[in-house]
Design an enzyme around this catalytic site. Structure first.
Site, PDB file in Angstrom:
ATOM      1  N   GLU A   1      -1.564   8.364 -17.068  1.00 52.11           N
ATOM      2  CA  GLU A   1      -1.780   7.379 -16.008  1.00 52.11           C
ATOM      3  C   GLU A   1      -0.422   7.156 -15.359  1.00 52.11           C
ATOM      4  OE1 GLU A   1      -1.369   2.903 -15.481  1.00 52.11           O
ATOM      5  OE2 GLU A   1      -2.713   3.286 -17.180  1.00 52.11           O
TER       6      GLU A   1
ATOM      7  N   CYS B   1       0.392  -1.431 -12.945  1.00 46.07           N
ATOM      8  CA  CYS B   1      -0.043  -0.171 -12.347  1.00 46.07           C
ATOM      9  C   CYS B   1      -1.303  -0.352 -11.521  1.00 46.07           C
ATOM     10  CB  CYS B   1      -0.275   0.876 -13.442  1.00 46.07           C
ATOM     11  SG  CYS B   1      -1.436   0.335 -14.719  1.00 46.07           S
TER      12      CYS B   1
END
Length: 697
Positions: free
Chosen positions: A269, A308
């Site tokens: 990720e 994020c």
């Protein structure tokens, strides 16, 4: 090393079931990294793995860790996660105190610490509800590969034989560890956790609590505090790497020979320029407009925007750009208090380090140089609330006030490629829904997007337009604005990850993430062999008709394949008519001979399927009190051959799957029910579910 650095503690690693720190005498000036308090700049710790034997850590996980985990079933592992969650929940204030040093407010810490504990609770629950009490998971029905049914094929999942290496980012030092640990643990794979250096001291505190609890088996969790150095050199196809961090680091890891050529499983990720789209109907004064502005401000202030999943691009109708900026600025002015999180009243803390602050300022300047306009906020050092409650500029603190940018060119390359990983977002205008979809897609793949509208048609057009570019889409309106978990909050039940720039990986998603840590294997063999392998009875395998009704057996006596076959019972027209009249189910196939004969599926009037199921229960039941406590359902029901008046039925009931409950005095038994007629043709198939005592009372 400086004298100050010599005085502070070294963050320990936990390997081979022991705490480890490097020999200070062997450290060089270049080796230990120094970690400082995000708000004050005070030195907190040193971080180093100089001299740590990473090969031995990997081997320990593969041997000791795997051995301990494989002795536990899915349910037993899930219960340990629940126990661990309860333990950490009782000690979370200790973690809050340490978390404040990272610049995190109480709310920020709740997202990280309580969020991580919540993942453990969720997997502890879902693991018992959705997985068998076994170490083997069957994937789908068996495939018949021979005419006589003596040769079958099936897919099973088993634990990967290696370790799960989890490389985490600095922004969620507790959640980031636990959301990766939980599915690996359920799958039976030992974890080696490598947190980011700036906040790894908080991860170490959490691991200390975990170790002190004594709940997890030996070798199932190891911690590397500092550089992972040659860790990937010791991995191979048996192992799994899960990475969260920058795209540049991910690229380096993916290029490692053991990943690129050696078969190490790798998921990541990475950077994500997430978008939030305001629908054209969501004008000022509507609940949707208010919810959108609230979400935007939340996402750039919680964790100081170091998420994020934070909103980086607010995509709004062109005529509403100024309205959104003004409303967001007003909400920031009214609600955001920037300062040391240990001071009363502070709602937004510092970035994790001065290095992070420098990086965010540099990125914002790049965006300004590329054509952005500073619509709200400043790059200057802000006045903040200090730890003693006074106000001033924290010279050594990593503080930055929220910033909103606008763009005359909504397609500018930097706007859709440069991420300022802090309290920063751009507000840009779109012309119509198709233009909004185009702008969202320019992010080249993101973790999450929000579509904020109360118009179902707009919601459908925008969501389907952007879905393939995102791992998750939140549809926000007045109906869910109060109950929504929010744009930036991954939940353990749903997939966390995204395509393209976001890394192309997947985490969480309930049991999906458990399967990431398992190997799917096609197995072929006879029904008896597959039954022995999976612990689930397969059609064609041996049945045991030993004369004792299986309902008279408790779980200590009952075996897979124990069965009973009933006598035949004839169905009459009077039976069918009586059932139709008593239930009100007078569908023509049960009441009208002429109409029934005209139906291509029926020979004439036929018995109700539910009449046959009721009779089947009467045929297989053992009426006296015994170990069977309750019938709690049936599954996979299919009606195959119609039964007309004059036909007869019988039922064969076979113990198919036995699942003891770890915390109760009973378990679940699934019975294969086969309903056949006088010609041995299959009338219906289904599974009967019962609760049965472990030991007859």
């Amino acid at each position: 090393m400086t004298s100050t650095a010599i005085d502070v503690q070294i963050v320990p690693s936990y390997v081979r079931d022991s705490w480890w720190t490097p020999d200070r005498s062997e450290l060089t000036a270049a080796e230990p990294a120094e970690v400082r308090d995000a708000s004050t700049g005070e030195p907190l710790a040193l971080v180093s793995t100089a001299g740590l034997d990473l090969a031995a850590a990997v081997e320990h996980g593969r041997t000791v860790g795997r051995r301990g985990l494989q002795q536990l079933t899915f349910h037993q592992r899930a219960l340990k996660l629940k126990e661990l969650a309860t333990y950490l929940n009782a000690h979370r204030d200790e973690l809050y105190e340490v978390s404040a040093r990272s610049g995190a407010t109480r709310k920020d810490s709740l997202v990280d610490i309580d969020g991580g504990i919540g993942v453990l609770f969720t997997f502890g629950s879902k693991g018992r509800r959705e997985l068998p009490n076994s170490t083997v998971l069957v994937d789908g029905p068996a495939e018949i590969l021979s005419k006589d049914g003596s040769f079958l094929g099936e897919h099973i999942f088993t634990s990967l034989p290696g370790v799960a290496v989890q490389i985490n980012a600095f922004n969620f030092p507790v959640w980031g560890m636990l959301e990766k640990l939980a599915p690996a643990f359920i799958a039976g794979v030992p974890s080696i956790v490598k947190p980011a250096t700036p906040t790894g001291y908080l991860t170490a505190e959490a691991v200390k609590l975990i170790v002190d609890s004594g709940i997890l088996p030996a070798g199932s969790l190891q911690l590397i505090s500092g550089s992972a150095r040659d860790l990937l050199d010791h991995l191979d196809y048996r192992d799994y790497v899960s990475f969260t961090g920058s795209a540049s680091t991910s690229k380096l890891l993916k290029a490692h020979p053991n990943v690129a050529e050696g078969g190490v499983r790798f998921t990541c990720e990475t950077d994500s320029l997430n978008a939030a789209i305001l629908g054209p109907d969501a004008v000022p004064g509507t609940p949707e407009f208010d919810a959108f502005v609230k979400s935007l401000v939340t996402e750039i202030t919680v964790k100081a925007g170091q998420k994020c999943t934070s909103i980086r691009r607010a995509i709004v109708p062109a005529a509403l750009v100024d309205d959104v900026v003004a409303a967001a600025g007003q909400r920031i002015d009214e609600r955001v208090v920037l300062g040391d999180p240990r001071a009363e009243g502070v709602t937004m803390g510092a970035l994790a380090s001065t290095e992070q602050l420098d990086g965010v300022r540099s990125s914002v300047q790049t965006l300004l140089d590329a054509g952005a306009t500073l619509a709200y906020g400043s790059l200057d050092a802000p006045e903040v609330v200090l730890a003693d409650g006074s106000r001033g500029v924290a010279a050594d603190g990593a503080f930055l006030a929220p910033i909103l940018l606008t763009w005359p060119d909504n397609s500018a390359e930097a706007l859709h490629s440069v991420e300022a990983f802090g309290p920063v977002a751009s507000v840009i205008g779109y012309d119509d829904a198709a233009d909004a979809v185009r702008l969202a897609a320019l992010g080249s793949g993101s973790l999450v997007a929000t579509v904020c509208t109360n118009d179902p048609a707009i919601a459908r057009e925008l969501t389907l337009g952007i879905a393939a570019h995102h791992g998750r889409v939140l549809i926000l309106n007045r109906e869910d604005a109060r109950t929504s978990t929010g744009h930036g909050s991954p939940v353990p039940h749903l997939v966390h990850g995204g395509p393209g720039r976001a890394g192309g990986g997947e985490e969480l998603g309930g049991m999906r993430s458990v399967l990431h840590h398992m190997q799917r294997t096609a197995v072929q063999g006879s029904p008896n062999m597959l039954t022995a392998l999976t612990g689930i009875w397969h059609t064609g395998a041996d049945r045991n008709f030993d004369g004792t009704h299986p309902f008279r057996k408790d779980l200590s006596e009952l075996k897979i394949g124990d069965a009973v076959r009933s006598d035949l019972r004839e169905v009459s027209l009077e039976d069918i008519t009586a059932f139709a009249n008593s239930t009100g189910d007078t569908f023509y196939a049960h009441t009208n001979q002429e109409a029934a004969e005209a139906n291509p599926f029926f020979p004439g009037i036929v018995a109700h399927g539910y009449l046959l199921l009721s009779w089947a229960a009467g045929l297989f039941v053992e009426p006296a009190p015994g170990p069977v406590l309750a019938n709690y359902g049936l599954e996979n029901l299919r009606f195959i051959t119609p039964v007309a008046a004059g036909d007869s039925i019988r039922v064969t009931l076979t113990a198919k799957k036995i699942t003891p409950r770890e915390t109760d005095e009973y378990g679940e038994v699934a019975w294969d029910a086969l309903l056949t007629n006088q010609n041995d043709e299959i009338v219906a198939t289904y599974d009967v579910l019962t609760l049965v005592e472990k030991k007859r009372s």
